[in-house]
Design a protein around this motif. Structure first.
Motif, mmCIF file in Angstrom:
data_model
loop_
_atom_site.group_PDB
_atom_site.id
_atom_site.type_symbol
_atom_site.label_atom_id
_atom_site.label_comp_id
_atom_site.label_asym_id
_atom_site.label_seq_id
_atom_site.Cartn_x
_atom_site.Cartn_y
_atom_site.Cartn_z
ATOM 1 N N PHE B 402 0.841 -1.191 0.000
ATOM 2 C CA PHE B 402 0.000 0.000 0.000
ATOM 3 C C PHE B 402 0.876 1.241 0.000
ATOM 4 O O PHE B 402 1.744 1.387 0.860
ATOM 5 C CB PHE B 402 -0.916 0.009 1.232
ATOM 6 N N ARG B 403 0.637 2.098 -0.971
ATOM 7 C CA ARG B 403 1.269 3.413 -0.973
ATOM 8 C C ARG B 403 0.287 4.315 -0.253
ATOM 9 O O ARG B 403 -0.653 4.846 -0.856
ATOM 10 C CB ARG B 403 1.506 3.859 -2.419
ATOM 11 N N ASP B 404 0.446 4.436 1.038
ATOM 12 C CA ASP B 404 -0.541 5.194 1.799
ATOM 13 C C ASP B 404 -0.219 6.679 1.722
ATOM 14 O O ASP B 404 0.922 7.080 1.937
ATOM 15 C CB ASP B 404 -0.527 4.733 3.250
ATOM 16 N N PRO B 405 -1.218 7.511 1.425
ATOM 17 C CA PRO B 405 -0.925 8.947 1.281
ATOM 18 C C PRO B 405 -0.419 9.568 2.579
ATOM 19 O O PRO B 405 0.417 10.468 2.535
ATOM 20 C CB PRO B 405 -2.261 9.543 0.852
ATOM 21 N N SER B 406 -0.900 9.081 3.731
ATOM 22 C CA SER B 406 -0.415 9.646 4.989
ATOM 23 C C SER B 406 1.090 9.460 5.118
ATOM 24 O O SER B 406 1.804 10.351 5.565
ATOM 25 C CB SER B 406 -1.088 8.958 6.175
ATOM 26 N N PHE B 407 1.565 8.296 4.741
ATOM 27 C CA PHE B 407 2.992 7.979 4.847
ATOM 28 C C PHE B 407 3.810 8.965 4.012
ATOM 29 O O PHE B 407 4.773 9.560 4.489
ATOM 30 C CB PHE B 407 3.204 6.550 4.356
ATOM 31 N N THR B 408 3.386 9.144 2.754
ATOM 32 C CA THR B 408 4.140 10.023 1.872
ATOM 33 C C THR B 408 4.005 11.478 2.307
ATOM 34 O O THR B 408 4.988 12.223 2.314
ATOM 35 C CB THR B 408 3.643 9.846 0.433
ATOM 36 N N ASN B 409 2.793 11.883 2.665
ATOM 37 C CA ASN B 409 2.579 13.283 3.006
ATOM 38 C C ASN B 409 3.304 13.674 4.287
ATOM 39 O O ASN B 409 3.713 14.826 4.444
ATOM 40 C CB ASN B 409 1.081 13.567 3.163
ATOM 41 N N LEU B 410 3.448 12.726 5.195
ATOM 42 C CA LEU B 410 4.082 13.050 6.465
ATOM 43 C C LEU B 410 5.542 13.449 6.267
ATOM 44 O O LEU B 410 6.108 14.162 7.093
ATOM 45 C CB LEU B 410 3.976 11.844 7.409
ATOM 46 N N GLN B 411 6.143 13.004 5.163
ATOM 47 C CA GLN B 411 7.513 13.411 4.874
ATOM 48 C C GLN B 411 7.632 14.915 4.737
ATOM 49 O O GLN B 411 8.698 15.487 4.946
ATOM 50 C CB GLN B 411 7.978 12.793 3.555
ATOM 51 N N ALA B 412 6.527 15.559 4.360
ATOM 52 C CA ALA B 412 6.552 17.006 4.152
ATOM 53 C C ALA B 412 6.592 17.769 5.468
ATOM 54 O O ALA B 412 6.736 18.983 5.467
ATOM 55 C CB ALA B 412 5.331 17.431 3.334
ATOM 56 N N MET B 413 6.457 17.065 6.587
ATOM 57 C CA MET B 413 6.441 17.745 7.888
ATOM 58 C C MET B 413 7.673 18.620 8.072
ATOM 59 O O MET B 413 7.560 19.780 8.489
ATOM 60 C CB MET B 413 6.347 16.688 8.989
ATOM 61 N N ALA B 414 8.857 18.072 7.761
ATOM 62 C CA ALA B 414 10.079 18.843 7.975
ATOM 63 C C ALA B 414 10.064 20.117 7.145
ATOM 64 O O ALA B 414 10.391 21.209 7.639
ATOM 65 C CB ALA B 414 11.293 17.989 7.636
#
Lengths: 296, 441
Positions: B402-414
């Motif tokens: 699963f390419r979960d959007p939360s996983f990818t989007n959370l990278q943008a936190m920094a």
């Protein structure tokens, strides 16, 4: 589908649109044909290694396009990833059903031939042209092109992956701006390419989706990182490393991401057990999921 | 070691470590003033209520400014992808529904679309099943956005909007419970269609909900949209422009708040989305406030789609006709929570030996899926939810990713937090709307 299509087991042939092409797949993928009912007497023949072009029932898979896509009947088409024996997953004897002698070769969809159909040819042409401009021989970079289930897959030689990715992102005719990460697949039966890294690239400009696949041997599991090109792959490559042990060279900080830092082993590999304990349900002992009977 | 209520310092090789539990700020502040090193590293989480589950934020701060921000994830990793490889294709929905637990129908539908693609039966899925899938997904979008807005508001200290959000989400969960029997973790969408048809009264209740929601949605506008405090906390916070979004693979409301109207429901329609009439809202502020406005507008658009679904629901099957894939019976809920259909039991036990064998094999062994791989993606409330499925021709998935959007989007936190204030970290993370069940899987 009247044209014989000797090599491309699943190529959509001359279909102009590509998307609606059902052609060979439609027959092959009906779950009726695989032996869900335990009555596929054809499988043992089909899996025999003899290079006879004639399949069972006198079907010539090189002539009859539909026949070659039937599971277990692709003969020399496709990529062999394993062999199944028997019917019920009982490997230690005790199969009294008569299906114990079933042998079936498992093949993934194989190399496609031109034309791929629809916009697939355009993307392939543009990519090959753009690689040539950079002094690369496209055949060296793109090992194989597979068209299956309306999806286009380029198998890329690992040393050329960063160049190919950068070209796919930057070339105005390609413009695959969005990488949806990397997914690992462990295929112990695919000798010499046991570990696969699968990238899906999306072009918002052209509204297209393609797949890149890189296969590497288990004893040399290094793949160049594409974080330079697609920074979004930072965590995705860490995840794939964490679960499969694939080492992405050039990644800024390749550490475990899901499992604890001191974890031993790579959990998503096929040789890593699922684990679990037996549980009691209504008085019966139910074994752990990976200890239960499975159906091969 | 310090007890949870003791903020006394603990010496380590990295310097003194404080465990902060609230109410002890004076001690921390005075200790920080005395230290000759300006640099403080704050571990926020993994059990902080503002972190949406168990997310650990590691912040390096200089005064009130965040100079470096990192995420520690994996606290909710449950090995769902590995577990899938030991169950049948149909049982898979029971697992994937638990990934991002706020968007169960999106997980199920994305997974089932991928399996259907592998089986080559995309065109055989009955219309009614697709319409119900769309309807449930859009209701689910509303409930997910309501949680995003409610918890986001709570993290700002706005408890009223939290109460509003969970009040309205409860209405959606009631509908889910009526239709699937469960408020969450439904396993209702199955490869080939649905587990069950809609129960009596479902359509009326959904219509009632749409009416009620039309009345309730303006309350969020009245409460928050023009609220100066709300705007002051959200505007220009969590900034991520289009370049950043594309590089970091951010999708969903984050991407649309940067002005790009990219929505898979329009770009690569599935389940017949091309036949529905709806708009894709965007903002050009690239900030948390823009994402809030987008979520609000998307809920209105979802109501439009739900209404269209209700209008086009026609009686008919909800599962493919192929008996080698479709489970044979309409199941009912038994006293032990397992479904049985008395009519069907009567038939297989009393009249047809072959039907009994077929039922047994299909349920215990499952169906075979031809070898190959497929990728299907749906537009979840958080962005592109992609499913990569590989089959080796067996009755179990060979690999599901699963390419979960939360996983990818959370990278943008920094990228959103560095250089900003500590208090804005909470707003930025809330505007990403990560759900750790999906991030860690």
């Amino acid at each position: 589908m009247s044209e014989p299509n000797p090599k491309g087991s699943n190529s959509k042939g001359p279909d102009p649109k590509g998307r609606d092409a059902k052609g060979p797949d439609a027959n092959g993928s009906k779950a009726k044909s695989p032996d869900a009912n335990g009555s596929n007497a054809k499988a043992p023949d089909a899996a025999s290694p003899a290079p006879v072009p004639k399949g069972p029932n006198g079907v010539n898979p090189d002539k009859d396009v539909a026949a070659q896509t039937l599971p277990g009947q692709r003969l020399d088409h496709g990529e062999v990833i394993g062999v199944r024996h028997g019917m019920f997953g009982a490997g230690d004897g005790g199969d009294t059903t008569g299906y114990g002698r079933l042998v079936r070769t498992v093949r993934l969809p194989g190399r496609a031939t031109r034309p791929y159909g629809g916009w697939f040819d355009e993307v392939a042409d543009e990519l090959e042209g753009a690689l040539e401009e950079q002094g690369l021989v496209p055949e060296n970079a793109i090992e194989k092109t597979v068209v299956d289930r309306d999806e286009l897959t380029f198998h890329i030689a690992r040393e050329h992956l960063p160049v190919v990715a950068r070209t796919l992102r930057d070339d105005p005719a390609l413009r695959f701006e969005l990488c949806t990460g990397v997914s690992g697949v462990h295929l112990p039966g695919d000798k010499g390419r046991e570990l696969h890294a699968v990238y899906h690239l999306r072009s918002i400009t052209h509204n297209r989706l393609i797949r890149l696949e890189v296969g590497v041997p288990d004893d040399d599991r290094h793949i160049p990182s594409v974080v330079d090109v697609y920074p979004t792959n930072d965590w995705h490559e860490r995840e794939t490393y964490d679960f499969f042990g694939l080492v992405f060279d050039g990644h800024p900080a390749l550490t475990r991401i899901m499992m604890p830092d001191d974890w031993q082993g790579f959990p998503q590999r096929k040789d890593y057990p699922l684990g679990g304990i037996p549980v009691e349900y209504k008085g019966a002992q139910i074994p752990a999921p990976d200890q239960r009977r499975s159906y091969s | 070691m310090t007890t949870p209520n003791d903020a006394g310092p603990r010496e380590t090789t990295e310097g003194p470590v404080y465990t902060v539990t609230g109410g002890d700020w004076d001690e921390i502040a005075s200790a920080a003033q005395q230290a000759d090193d300006e640099r403080i590293i704050v571990n926020m989480g993994p059990q902080h209520p503002s972190t949406h589950g168990v997310l650990r934020l590691i912040l390096e701060i200089d005064g009130e400014t965040v100079t470096e921000a990192r995420c520690g994830i994996g606290y909710l990793h449950t090995g769902i992808e590995k577990n899938l490889e030991f169950r049948t294709w149909t049982q898979g929905t029971t697992f994937v529904t638990r990934m991002d637990y706020l968007t169960p129908f999106f997980n199920e539908t994305a997974y089932c679309l991928a399996v259907e693609k592998l089986l080559g039966i995309e065109d055989d899925v009955p219309d009614r099943a697709s319409v119900v899938r769309v309807m449930l997904m859009e209701l689910n979008r509303i409930s997910s956005h309501l949680v995003a807005i409610a918890t986001g508001g709570m993290e700002l200290g706005a408890t009223t909007i939290m109460i509003y959000g969970f009040r309205d989400r409860e209405l959606v969960l009631d509908i889910f419970e009526l239709i699937t029997g469960l408020r969450m973790n439904h396993a209702y969408v199955r490869p080939g269609g649905l587990a069950q048809d809609l129960p009596p009264g479902a359509v009326d209740q959904v219509r009632e909900f749409v009416k009620k929601m039309r009345r309730n949605l303006p309350e969020y506008d009245k409460l928050a949209t023009g609220n100066p405090i709300f705007k002051g906390r959200m505007q220009d916070v969590g900034y991520l422009d289009l370049t950043g979004c594309m590089a970091l693979g951010a999708t969903g409301p984050i991407l649309r708040s940067a002005g790009l109207p990219h929505d898979l429901r329009k770009a690569q329609p599935y389940c017949g989305y091309e036949t529905y009439d709806f708009d894709v809202p965007t903002a050009d502020s690239c900030d948390a406030y823009g994402r809030f406005l987008i979520r609000l507008e998307e809920m209105r658009q979802s109501l439009r789609i739900v209404e269209q679904c209700l209008d086009r629901l026609q009686p008919g099957p909800v599962m493919v006709a192929d008996k080698k894939i479709a489970w044979p019976a309409q199941l009912a809920l038994g006293p032990d929570g397992l479904g049985n259909s008395l009519d069907h039991i009567k038939k297989i036990m009393g009249t047809s030996m072959e039907a009994l064998i077929h039922h047994f094999k299909l349920v215990t062994e499952g169906f075979r899926v031809p070898p190959g791989q497929a990728y299907s993606a749906v537009e979840s409330p958080k962005g592109e939810l992609g499913v990569h499925v590989v089959s080796d021709g067996g009755t179990r998935p060979y690999r599901v990713h699963f390419r979960d959007p939360s996983f990818t989007n959370l990278q943008a936190m920094a990228a959103m937090c560095e250089g900003g204030q500590v208090a804005d970290v909470i707003v930025a993370v809330a505007s990403i709307d990560p759900v750790m069940g999906g991030v860690d899987r």
